[in-house]
Design a protein around this motif. Structure first.
Motif, PDB file in Angstrom:
ATOM      1  N   ASP A   1       0.851  -1.190   0.000  1.00  0.00           N
ATOM      2  CA  ASP A   1       0.000   0.000   0.000  1.00  0.00           C
ATOM      3  C   ASP A   1       0.886   1.240   0.000  1.00  0.00           C
ATOM      4  OD1 ASP A   1       0.532   1.021   2.696  1.00  0.00           O
ATOM      5  OD2 ASP A   1      -0.574  -0.736   3.421  1.00  0.00           O
ATOM      6  N   HIS A   2       0.237   2.413   0.004  1.00  0.00           N
ATOM      7  CA  HIS A   2       0.993   3.645  -0.210  1.00  0.00           C
ATOM      8  C   HIS A   2       1.873   4.040   0.972  1.00  0.00           C
ATOM      9  CE1 HIS A   2       0.627   7.051  -3.380  1.00  0.00           C
ATOM     10  NE2 HIS A   2       1.874   6.798  -3.069  1.00  0.00           N
ATOM     11  N   SER A   3       1.694   3.379   2.109  1.00  0.00           N
ATOM     12  CA  SER A   3       2.551   3.727   3.259  1.00  0.00           C
ATOM     13  C   SER A   3       4.013   3.429   2.960  1.00  0.00           C
ATOM     14  CB  SER A   3       2.108   2.975   4.512  1.00  0.00           C
ATOM     15  OG  SER A   3       2.554   1.633   4.501  1.00  0.00           O
TER      16      SER A   3
ATOM     17  N   PHE B   1       1.143  10.466  -8.639  1.00  0.00           N
ATOM     18  CA  PHE B   1      -0.150  10.193  -9.297  1.00  0.00           C
ATOM     19  C   PHE B   1      -1.065   9.503  -8.288  1.00  0.00           C
ATOM     20  CE2 PHE B   1       3.017  10.287 -12.634  1.00  0.00           C
ATOM     21  CZ  PHE B   1       2.397  10.955 -13.676  1.00  0.00           C
ATOM     22  N   ASP B   2      -2.260  10.016  -8.118  1.00  0.00           N
ATOM     23  CA  ASP B   2      -3.129   9.455  -7.083  1.00  0.00           C
ATOM     24  C   ASP B   2      -4.517  10.075  -7.216  1.00  0.00           C
ATOM     25  OD1 ASP B   2      -4.105   8.340  -4.632  1.00  0.00           O
ATOM     26  OD2 ASP B   2      -2.124   8.563  -3.726  1.00  0.00           O
ATOM     27  N   ALA B   3      -5.534   9.337  -6.772  1.00  0.00           N
ATOM     28  CA  ALA B   3      -6.860   9.937  -6.617  1.00  0.00           C
ATOM     29  C   ALA B   3      -6.929  10.767  -5.340  1.00  0.00           C
ATOM     30  CB  ALA B   3      -7.923   8.847  -6.585  1.00  0.00           C
TER      31      ALA B   3
ATOM     32  N   HIS C   1      -4.893  12.931  -1.918  1.00  0.00           N
ATOM     33  CA  HIS C   1      -3.718  13.710  -1.493  1.00  0.00           C
ATOM     34  C   HIS C   1      -2.770  12.895  -0.603  1.00  0.00           C
ATOM     35  CE1 HIS C   1      -5.095  17.540  -3.054  1.00  0.00           C
ATOM     36  NE2 HIS C   1      -6.236  17.467  -2.381  1.00  0.00           N
ATOM     37  N   ASP C   2      -3.325  11.973   0.177  1.00  0.00           N
ATOM     38  CA  ASP C   2      -2.510  11.155   1.099  1.00  0.00           C
ATOM     39  C   ASP C   2      -1.742  12.000   2.108  1.00  0.00           C
ATOM     40  OD1 ASP C   2      -3.444   8.918  -0.140  1.00  0.00           O
ATOM     41  OD2 ASP C   2      -1.505   8.223  -0.882  1.00  0.00           O
ATOM     42  N   VAL C   3      -2.444  12.985   2.684  1.00  0.00           N
ATOM     43  CA  VAL C   3      -1.814  13.834   3.710  1.00  0.00           C
ATOM     44  C   VAL C   3      -2.652  13.846   4.994  1.00  0.00           C
ATOM     45  CG1 VAL C   3      -0.520  15.303   2.120  1.00  0.00           C
ATOM     46  CG2 VAL C   3      -2.883  15.909   2.695  1.00  0.00           C
TER      47      VAL C   3
ATOM     48  N   SER D   1      -0.302   5.277   8.157  1.00  0.00           N
ATOM     49  CA  SER D   1      -1.074   4.427   7.238  1.00  0.00           C
ATOM     50  C   SER D   1      -0.807   4.822   5.786  1.00  0.00           C
ATOM     51  CB  SER D   1      -2.568   4.593   7.522  1.00  0.00           C
ATOM     52  OG  SER D   1      -2.953   5.894   7.090  1.00  0.00           O
ATOM     53  N   ASN D   2      -1.529   4.161   4.871  1.00  0.00           N
ATOM     54  CA  ASN D   2      -1.385   4.502   3.448  1.00  0.00           C
ATOM     55  C   ASN D   2      -2.037   5.838   3.108  1.00  0.00           C
ATOM     56  OD1 ASN D   2      -4.024   3.544   3.783  1.00  0.00           O
ATOM     57  ND2 ASN D   2      -4.115   2.645   1.727  1.00  0.00           N
ATOM     58  N   GLY D   3      -2.701   6.473   4.090  1.00  0.00           N
ATOM     59  CA  GLY D   3      -3.272   7.803   3.842  1.00  0.00           C
ATOM     60  C   GLY D   3      -2.336   8.931   4.225  1.00  0.00           C
TER      61      GLY D   3
ATOM     62  N   PHE E   1       3.302   6.213  -7.990  1.00  0.00           N
ATOM     63  CA  PHE E   1       2.114   5.995  -8.823  1.00  0.00           C
ATOM     64  C   PHE E   1       1.129   5.101  -8.075  1.00  0.00           C
ATOM     65  CE2 PHE E   1      -0.543   4.482 -12.203  1.00  0.00           C
ATOM     66  CZ  PHE E   1      -0.515   5.464 -13.175  1.00  0.00           C
ATOM     67  N   ASP E   2       0.113   5.736  -7.494  1.00  0.00           N
ATOM     68  CA  ASP E   2      -0.969   4.966  -6.870  1.00  0.00           C
ATOM     69  C   ASP E   2      -1.925   4.568  -7.995  1.00  0.00           C
ATOM     70  OD1 ASP E   2      -3.339   4.104  -5.617  1.00  0.00           O
ATOM     71  OD2 ASP E   2      -2.878   5.292  -3.828  1.00  0.00           O
ATOM     72  N   VAL E   3      -2.087   3.285  -8.183  1.00  0.00           N
ATOM     73  CA  VAL E   3      -2.856   2.810  -9.341  1.00  0.00           C
ATOM     74  C   VAL E   3      -4.327   3.230  -9.246  1.00  0.00           C
ATOM     75  CG1 VAL E   3      -3.424   0.768 -10.732  1.00  0.00           C
ATOM     76  CG2 VAL E   3      -1.175   0.966  -9.691  1.00  0.00           C
TER      77      VAL E   3
HETATM   78 CA    CA Z   1      -2.533   6.875  -2.294  1.00  0.00          CA
END
Ligand code: CA
Length: 318
Positions: A126-128, A149-151, A153-155, A164-166, A241-243
């Motif tokens: 995962d994005h973490s 690249f992501d849907a 912000h992950d912040v 976490s992945n967020g 790159f978050d798919v």
């Molecule tokens: Ca992400």
């Protein structure tokens, strides 16, 4: 004995000479070859906010490699001209997420020390995983920029749930690993992010292109602006790159599916361009859940995008 229909090693070698499969080319590293790039599996998904089988992605991607050849007629290149091998997976701790992140950072730092010019291609997870990977990258390369690249912000803040992945980009911005002015987020989508996180990234000076911006401005124009922002005053670029940046129609095997996302043509154009830039020195793909996928569609998409990045590397513009 004349047994022409048995799959002998000689026959397999001849077949591979005629039509090289990506799986044969991107094989396990022998520990000796000098590599231009390397695939590294990071099978961590315990840190995902939503239930995710992302730990199964490296294996799913390796399986998908069998479905592709190494030749691109679009770019007139054979990626097998590039020495890329599979370094295997980073072993994750069974229960301790911080320990997992420490292992990622330590392993990536070790790889950069031993192979200073290598371009690692990390397959999450995962994005973490991006936070420890970028920390190692920054220690090696100095001042860095990120094309993300992501849907999402992950912040998210870390107080509510830890790393976490967020949270990867919050971690990197708050720790000063990256300056907000050198972070570019592409493909962020409406109704998938909270207002306060959007405000946070803008306060940090992050450049944001929504999925709508990509559609309206075109990926070429977006990438030109993105590279300008990420490249200002930096020594190297990292691509994350978050798919789930892709529309759900193309990437059903992501935990956070949604419509209005990017299409494969734009993603391929962007990754080809990034692969061709010498200052792009690492890339990760994250947040595929093969257990939710349909016929491995999403991992196949990831392989197609990965091969496109390598095609760009072959046609690198120095
Ligand atoms: Ca992400």
């Amino acid at each position: 004995m004349n047994l022409p229909f048995l799959h002998t090693p000689e026959r397999a070698a001849f077949r591979d000479h005629m039509e090289t499969k990506a799986a044969h080319w991107l094989r396990q590293w022998d520990g000796v070859e000098q590599l231009a790039a390397a695939m590294i599996g990071v099978p961590l998904s315990k840190s995902s906010i939503s239930v995710s089988g992302a730990s199964a992605t490296p294996a799913a991607v390796r399986a998908a490699l069998k479905s592709f050849t190494t030749y691109s007629l679009d770019y007139q290149v054979d990626v097998s001209d590039l020495v890329v091998r599979d370094l295997g997976d980073i072993a994750m701790h069974v229960t301790d997420i911080l320990q997992c992140h420490a292992r990622i950072e330590e392993t990536m730092s070790g790889i950069y020390q031993q192979m200073p010019t290598i371009v690692p291609f990390l397959i999450g997870g995962d994005h973490s995983i991006t936070a420890p990977s970028v920390r190692a990258f920054q220690k090696h390369h100095g001042k860095i920029g990120i094309i993300h690249f992501d849907a999402h912000h992950d912040v998210r803040n870390l107080e509510d749930g830890g790393p976490s992945n967020g949270t990867p980009f919050r971690q990197l911005l708050d720790a000063g690993v990256i300056d907000g002015r050198n972070l570019v987020q592409i493909g962020i989508r409406g109704f998938m992010n909270a207002r306060n996180y959007d405000q946070y990234v803008r306060e940090q000076g992050v450049t944001v292109f929504s999925a709508r911006d990509v559609r309206r401005q075109g990926i070429q124009q977006v990438m030109q602006q993105a590279l300008h922002a990420a490249g200002q005053g930096t020594d190297a670029l990292y691509v994350s790159f978050d798919v789930d940046v892709m529309d759900q129609a193309y990437a059903p095997g992501c935990p956070a599916i949604g419509t209005g996302g990017m299409d494969p043509w734009d993603a391929m154009d962007a990754l080809y361009m990034l692969g061709g830039l010498p200052r792009v020195k690492a890339i990760d793909f994250v947040c595929i859940d093969p257990t939710q996928d349909i016929r491995n569609v999403t991992s196949r998409l990831a392989v197609q995008l990965m091969l496109t990045f390598f095609a760009g590397m072959i046609n690198k513009k120095e």
